[in-house]
Design an enzyme around this catalytic site. Structure first.
Site, short mmCIF file in Angstrom:
data_model
loop_
_atom_site.label_atom_id
_atom_site.label_comp_id
_atom_site.label_asym_id
_atom_site.label_seq_id
_atom_site.Cartn_x
_atom_site.Cartn_y
_atom_site.Cartn_z
N HIS A 104 2.24 30.42 -69.55
CA HIS A 104 1.05 30.47 -69.05
C HIS A 104 0.49 29.04 -68.52
O HIS A 104 0.31 28.61 -67.31
CB HIS A 104 0.11 30.98 -70.10
CG HIS A 104 -1.32 30.92 -69.71
ND1 HIS A 104 -2.37 30.20 -70.51
CD2 HIS A 104 -2.15 31.17 -68.71
CE1 HIS A 104 -3.74 30.26 -69.78
NE2 HIS A 104 -3.25 31.08 -68.84
N HIS A 123 -3.47 28.69 -75.84
CA HIS A 123 -4.41 30.05 -75.26
C HIS A 123 -3.96 31.07 -76.24
O HIS A 123 -4.42 32.44 -75.83
CB HIS A 123 -4.41 30.30 -73.88
CG HIS A 123 -4.91 28.96 -73.16
ND1 HIS A 123 -4.36 28.29 -72.54
CD2 HIS A 123 -6.29 28.73 -72.95
CE1 HIS A 123 -4.90 27.54 -71.72
NE2 HIS A 123 -6.36 27.53 -72.17
#
Length: 174
Positions: A104, A123
């Site tokens: 990501h 995250h």
């Protein structure tokens, strides 16, 4: 009321001609040799140079070994899961290796032995090491790259490629 002047009247002939050109492009791609077709499609599983990561004797079940593959700027782990898994090698089919850069945003992930997952502190994406690095949770949009492994007759473990694009690299070619 003003009228949009940027609209184009495409017409049926222009539309069909565009579709024919697109179909010809797809047909051309279908006749490329397999290695060129893979590279042209942006698909992973492209070859990196083979690198020795360790030896069977160095591994203990569920205890990751830090590695760098395909180079020193790409951290990963070599792991003996303890039961046969997808992409596993070795006598028990349970040895895998993964990049630990989150796909990501590139955060450095850590291994969690309790559920055999890689976890991102950025995250909170999570990846299953028993299922080929498949994403379990989080913002990532692809699985974590699993390294293609082989084992020689001396028990040396070699990485030979990656299943997905390693974060921060425009391609899987050095």
């Amino acid at each position: 009321m003003s009228r949009c002047t940027k609209m184009v009247d495409l017409g049926r002939r222009h539309f069909l001609r565009g579709g024919a050109i697109a179909a010809a492009g797809v047909a051309t791609a279908a006749v490329l040799p397999a290695d060129q077709a893979r590279a042209a499609s942006g698909s992973a599983l492209l070859d990196y140079p083979a690198n020795k990561l360790g030896n069977l004797a160095d591994l203990k079940v569920n205890e990751p070994v830090d590695i760098a593959y395909p180079d020193a700027d790409s951290p990963g782990i070599l792991l003996k899961i303890g039961q046969p898994v997808e992409g596993g090698v070795g006598p028990d089919g349970d040895i895998v290796a993964y990049s630990v850069l989150c796909p990501h945003k590139g955060w450095l992930m850590s291994y969690r032995a309790e559920d055999k997952s890689l976890n991102c502190p950025g995250h909170f994406s999570r990846f299953d090491c028993e299922a080929g690095g498949q994403q379990i949770w989080g913002h990532a949009t692809q699985n974590v790259p699993q390294f293609t492994l082989s084992v020689d007759d001396k028990g040396d473990i070699y990485a030979e490629g990656a299943s997905d694009l390693i974060f921060g690299r425009p391609s899987n070619v050095l």
